[in-house]
Design a protein around this motif. Structure first.
Motif, PDB file in Angstrom:
ATOM      1  N   ASP A   1     -25.476 -33.018 -30.188  1.00  0.00           N
ATOM      2  CA  ASP A   1     -25.633 -34.521 -29.987  1.00  0.00           C
ATOM      3  C   ASP A   1     -24.648 -35.252 -29.466  1.00  0.00           C
ATOM      4  N   THR A   2     -23.307 -34.707 -29.749  1.00  0.00           N
ATOM      5  CA  THR A   2     -22.129 -35.324 -29.081  1.00  0.00           C
ATOM      6  C   THR A   2     -21.265 -34.235 -28.021  1.00  0.00           C
ATOM      7  N   THR A   3     -21.132 -34.726 -27.138  1.00  0.00           N
ATOM      8  CA  THR A   3     -20.302 -33.786 -26.039  1.00  0.00           C
ATOM      9  C   THR A   3     -18.998 -34.758 -25.417  1.00  0.00           C
ATOM     10  N   VAL A   4     -17.912 -33.871 -25.443  1.00  0.00           N
ATOM     11  CA  VAL A   4     -16.727 -34.470 -24.556  1.00  0.00           C
ATOM     12  C   VAL A   4     -16.248 -33.703 -23.506  1.00  0.00           C
ATOM     13  N   GLN A   5     -15.702 -34.156 -22.578  1.00  0.00           N
ATOM     14  CA  GLN A   5     -15.333 -33.261 -21.269  1.00  0.00           C
ATOM     15  C   GLN A   5     -13.959 -33.630 -21.087  1.00  0.00           C
ATOM     16  N   GLY A   6     -13.415 -32.235 -20.698  1.00  0.00           N
ATOM     17  CA  GLY A   6     -11.866 -32.292 -20.235  1.00  0.00           C
ATOM     18  C   GLY A   6     -12.024 -31.308 -18.949  1.00  0.00           C
ATOM     19  N   THR A   7     -10.527 -31.092 -18.840  1.00  0.00           N
ATOM     20  CA  THR A   7     -10.456 -30.124 -17.469  1.00  0.00           C
ATOM     21  C   THR A   7     -10.528 -28.760 -17.913  1.00  0.00           C
ATOM     22  N   PRO A   8     -11.460 -27.907 -17.452  1.00  0.00           N
ATOM     23  CA  PRO A   8     -11.555 -26.457 -17.731  1.00  0.00           C
ATOM     24  C   PRO A   8     -10.393 -25.681 -17.232  1.00  0.00           C
ATOM     25  N   VAL A   9      -9.926 -24.788 -18.192  1.00  0.00           N
ATOM     26  CA  VAL A   9      -8.730 -23.955 -17.702  1.00  0.00           C
ATOM     27  C   VAL A   9      -9.055 -22.432 -17.950  1.00  0.00           C
TER      28      VAL A   9
ATOM     29  N   ALA B   1     -11.226 -20.291 -29.509  1.00  0.00           N
ATOM     30  CA  ALA B   1     -11.063 -21.193 -28.111  1.00  0.00           C
ATOM     31  C   ALA B   1      -9.954 -22.276 -28.382  1.00  0.00           C
ATOM     32  N   LEU B   2      -9.509 -23.020 -27.382  1.00  0.00           N
ATOM     33  CA  LEU B   2      -8.639 -24.100 -27.418  1.00  0.00           C
ATOM     34  C   LEU B   2      -9.249 -25.187 -26.818  1.00  0.00           C
ATOM     35  N   ALA B   3      -8.918 -26.270 -27.511  1.00  0.00           N
ATOM     36  CA  ALA B   3      -9.372 -27.506 -26.821  1.00  0.00           C
ATOM     37  C   ALA B   3      -8.124 -28.661 -26.977  1.00  0.00           C
ATOM     38  N   THR B   4      -7.596 -28.969 -25.977  1.00  0.00           N
ATOM     39  CA  THR B   4      -6.477 -30.215 -26.292  1.00  0.00           C
ATOM     40  C   THR B   4      -6.838 -31.677 -25.575  1.00  0.00           C
ATOM     41  N   ARG B   5      -6.145 -32.584 -26.393  1.00  0.00           N
ATOM     42  CA  ARG B   5      -6.318 -34.016 -25.672  1.00  0.00           C
ATOM     43  C   ARG B   5      -5.284 -33.954 -24.566  1.00  0.00           C
ATOM     44  N   LEU B   6      -4.088 -33.611 -24.728  1.00  0.00           N
ATOM     45  CA  LEU B   6      -3.052 -33.558 -23.826  1.00  0.00           C
ATOM     46  C   LEU B   6      -3.210 -32.334 -22.826  1.00  0.00           C
TER      47      LEU B   6
ATOM     48  N   ALA C   1      -2.523 -23.853 -21.637  1.00  0.00           N
ATOM     49  CA  ALA C   1      -3.178 -23.034 -20.694  1.00  0.00           C
ATOM     50  C   ALA C   1      -2.520 -21.448 -20.180  1.00  0.00           C
ATOM     51  N   ILE C   2      -1.461 -21.348 -20.272  1.00  0.00           N
ATOM     52  CA  ILE C   2      -0.735 -20.152 -19.937  1.00  0.00           C
ATOM     53  C   ILE C   2      -1.093 -19.128 -20.979  1.00  0.00           C
ATOM     54  N   ILE C   3      -0.898 -19.589 -22.101  1.00  0.00           N
ATOM     55  CA  ILE C   3      -1.159 -18.716 -23.219  1.00  0.00           C
ATOM     56  C   ILE C   3      -2.798 -18.286 -23.386  1.00  0.00           C
ATOM     57  N   ALA C   4      -3.496 -19.408 -23.273  1.00  0.00           N
ATOM     58  CA  ALA C   4      -5.058 -19.108 -23.429  1.00  0.00           C
ATOM     59  C   ALA C   4      -5.467 -18.290 -22.320  1.00  0.00           C
ATOM     60  N   ARG C   5      -4.927 -18.371 -21.210  1.00  0.00           N
ATOM     61  CA  ARG C   5      -5.168 -17.397 -20.049  1.00  0.00           C
ATOM     62  C   ARG C   5      -4.771 -15.875 -20.424  1.00  0.00           C
TER      63      ARG C   5
ATOM     64  N   PRO D   1     -11.544 -19.105 -24.016  1.00  0.00           N
ATOM     65  CA  PRO D   1     -11.921 -20.201 -23.466  1.00  0.00           C
ATOM     66  C   PRO D   1     -10.840 -21.600 -23.783  1.00  0.00           C
ATOM     67  N   CYS D   2     -10.616 -22.165 -22.808  1.00  0.00           N
ATOM     68  CA  CYS D   2      -9.394 -23.232 -23.121  1.00  0.00           C
ATOM     69  C   CYS D   2      -9.875 -24.506 -21.990  1.00  0.00           C
ATOM     70  N   ILE D   3      -9.972 -25.662 -22.730  1.00  0.00           N
ATOM     71  CA  ILE D   3     -10.243 -27.019 -21.948  1.00  0.00           C
ATOM     72  C   ILE D   3      -8.900 -27.810 -22.314  1.00  0.00           C
ATOM     73  N   VAL D   4      -8.447 -28.591 -21.391  1.00  0.00           N
ATOM     74  CA  VAL D   4      -7.393 -29.462 -21.835  1.00  0.00           C
ATOM     75  C   VAL D   4      -7.511 -30.901 -21.076  1.00  0.00           C
ATOM     76  N   ALA D   5      -6.755 -31.863 -21.517  1.00  0.00           N
ATOM     77  CA  ALA D   5      -6.988 -33.066 -21.195  1.00  0.00           C
ATOM     78  C   ALA D   5      -8.322 -33.934 -21.435  1.00  0.00           C
ATOM     79  N   ILE D   6      -8.753 -33.576 -23.022  1.00  0.00           N
ATOM     80  CA  ILE D   6     -10.023 -34.138 -23.447  1.00  0.00           C
ATOM     81  C   ILE D   6      -9.783 -35.379 -24.145  1.00  0.00           C
ATOM     82  N   GLU D   7      -9.833 -36.606 -23.342  1.00  0.00           N
ATOM     83  CA  GLU D   7      -9.693 -37.848 -23.718  1.00  0.00           C
ATOM     84  C   GLU D   7      -9.939 -38.287 -25.252  1.00  0.00           C
ATOM     85  N   ASP D   8     -11.282 -38.130 -25.275  1.00  0.00           N
ATOM     86  CA  ASP D   8     -11.948 -38.336 -26.707  1.00  0.00           C
ATOM     87  C   ASP D   8     -12.231 -37.099 -27.584  1.00  0.00           C
TER      88      ASP D   8
END
Ligand code: PEP
Ligand code: MG
Length: 568
Positions: free
Chosen positions: A16-24, A191-196, A204-208, A213-220
């Motif tokens: 029901d809710t999704t947030v979007q960031g930069t996929p890494v 998995a990792l998801a970060t706001r910054l 990103a380096i360690i997730a790789r 799976p890793c996403i960074v820069a997820i504002e909300d």
């Protein structure tokens, strides 16, 4: 950040809710959300003062806390391998760094309690690091992590950090400190998801490296509460809350099968219809090259970042020392392709023996090949060492210069490399080099596109900035248009065009790059098999069609979606 129509899409598994960031890092994970433990809470009493006769004891307490924290980092570094070990060792030395310790001790000597002294000394150094920008600014997270650990130690509180979850969980955080990410168990934190954090942050380096799976820069990201069930789609950069558990579990299982197939991929790099593309490794030294070569899957080194071995050196390393280092990397891939890059000093990788200390804008300053303006001898010594190291192997190393901006720079570099019997090339990282690719290629035998810097300079967006991660995304159609130009120039002259930036680690983008004319893909070794596998499932025509579709898109999200529609 691009506006995306992900809400309600079939791929959101009924969330029901999704947030979007930069996929890494690609992959799909589903589980409960966890967050790191809060840093120690304490009230700063600005009036508190340590009595003069107690100050020596307070300093001893401070020394003991710092030693404990630094020793813990060192112990974790010894128990880790690869980039985890490097990251932890670097944090251990930052914890023992004299500049912040001196600043804290000065405060304690003046009567400030150790907890307050630690906090304010680190804040002061963090402010200086932030002003310096680049790699130094990235270390502010590390500094604050050290602060929290030393303060917890001084207060007798448990060490802050990531809880050890009982079931496989998704770790959401503002940003992750190296000590947290490097100690992660990928069977527990899936998995990792970060706001910054940007595409080149520690997270990103360690997730790789861990392959999660890793996403960074997820504002909300704070819309995803701790304890809720969520999925992380590392390919589309989407985190979704309370999805349909069954639908997402089926998709996770499928993603697991893809990951297992990637681990079993054995090369050589080629499309389904047999178009060859070399799959290569980015390395930093002999041990990392040997580790990359060990499984016998990768076909050589596409980028040896020589400056990384000298980041802590006060003086230029001798030619003999350099010869040994380069020989170790060449020897790890004996008889195979090895591309060595001359020092990319400056900006985010300052070297004490070359870097201009007070440039107002170091990314645009005397970095990379430009160091010859003040230190021409350093490049000569390096080329001599590479030539000497090459004598012990059967294949001739390829040597490329970073940050080439003009045809004349390429010509001058190529002459020096050819004089030594080596194969000359240059990196395409500056938009001017992409624009002039045909004439630059006429001077050298190959080029390698550094998409990290090419994106930073094309988009005028600092590659280290967490706020600008959407701009520093190599899927930006403007960046793809420049790569197309370089690919076309390479094809016209039958010369190799590699990619050695992070873009080459993204399996979907890698196929687009091949469609744009790229002939080799070099990435962190852990990311390479997934790239090889994806490429083996698509034809060259599909890659070209995906490239055309991505080029026609107006945004990174639209480019990804357009490529996915063609490549599956
Ligand atoms: C790049 O810029 O893409 C690149 C490979 O060089 P570095 O990341 O070392 O600057
Ligand atoms: Mg670069």
């Amino acid at each position: 950040m691009d506006e995306v129509a992900v809400m309600g899409s079939a791929d959101n598994y009924g969330a029901d809710t999704t947030v979007q960031g930069t996929p890494v890092v690609h992959g799909l994970a589903y589980g409960p959300v966890i967050r790191p433990a809060e840093p120690p809470a304490f009230v700063i009493d600005a009036t508190a003062e340590i009595a003069e006769e107690q100050r020596a004891v307070e300093t001893e307490r401070f020394d003991a806390a710092v030693t404990t924290v630094a020793d813990r980092f060192s112990a974790r570094a010894s128990a880790s391998t690869g980039s985890s070990a490097e990251v932890l060792a670097a944090t251990a030395s930052l914890a023992k760094d004299r500049s912040w310790i001196r600043a804290a001790k000065k405060r304690i000597a003046g009567g400030t309690p150790a907890v307050v002294a630690t906090s304010s000394a680190i804040d002061q150094i963090a402010e200086q690091f932030t002003k310096l920008g680049g790699l130094m600014a990235e270390r502010v997270t590390d500094l604050k992590d050290i602060r929290d650990r030393v303060v917890a130690e001084l207060l007798g509180l448990p060490e802050p950090g990531i809880p050890a979850p009982d079931e496989p969980s998704i770790l959401c955080a503002d940003d992750l400190a190296p000590a947290d990410t490097a100690g992660l168990d990928p069977t527990r934190v899936i998995a990792l998801a970060t706001r910054l954090g940007g595409p080149s942050s520690h997270t990103a380096i360690i997730a790789r490296q861990l392959g999660i799976p890793c996403i960074v820069a997820i504002e909300d990201l704070d819309r995803i509460p701790t304890g809720a069930m969520a999925f992380v789609d590392g390919e589309r950069g989407v985190v979704g809350l309370e999805p349909d558990g069954e639908a997402v579990s089926v998709a996770v299982e499928k993603a697991r099968e893809v990951a297992a197939a990637a681990a079993a991929w054995r090369g050589p790099g080629q499309t389904a219809d047999g178009h060859r593309v070399l799959i290569l490794a980015n390395v930093a030294d002999g041990p990392s090259a040997r580790k990359a070569a060990e499984p016998g899957v990768l076909e050589g080194v596409g980028l040896f970042r020589t400056e990384l071995a000298f980041l802590d050196r006060p003086d230029e390393p001798s030619v003999a020392e350099q010869t040994e280092l380069y020989g170790a990397v060449i020897g790890a891939f004996d008889g195979q392709k090895v591309v060595i890059r001359t020092l990319d000093a400056g900006s985010d990788k300052p070297l004490k023996f070359v870097t201009h200390p007070d440039e107002p804008n170091p990314a645009m300053g005397v970095r990379g090949n430009r160091i010859v303006l003040s230190h021409p001898e350093i490049r000569i010594h390096q080329l001599d060492a590479i030539a000497e190291a090459a004598k012990s192997t059967t294949a001739v190393p390829w040597v490329m210069a970073p940050m080439i901006a003009t045809v004349a720079e390429a010509r001058e570099f190529a002459a020096l490399v050819r004089e030594r019997g080596l194969v000359p090339g240059v990196m395409v990282e500056v938009p001017s080099a992409a624009v002039m690719a045909d004439r630059i290629l006429a001077e050298v035998d190959f080029v390698s596109i550094g998409t990290n810097d090419l994106t930073q300079y094309t988009m005028a967006a600092d590659r280290m900035s967490p706020e600008l991660a959407a701009l520093t995304d190599p899927w930006q159609p403007a960046v793809l248009a420049l790569i197309e130009r370089v690919g076309a120039a390479g094809a016209a002259q039958d010369k190799q065009v590699g990619v050695c930036g992070e873009a080459a680690a993204d399996p979907l983008l890698a196929c687009v790059l091949v469609g744009l004319g790229v002939t080799s893909l070099s990435s962190a070794p852990a990311a390479a098999p997934a790239v090889g596998l994806k490429l083996s499932t698509v034809t060259l025509d599909q890659c070209r069609e995906a490239a055309r579709a991505a080029l026609a898109a107006d945004s990174t999200t639209a480019a990804r979606e357009a490529a996915r529609a063609v490549l599956g």
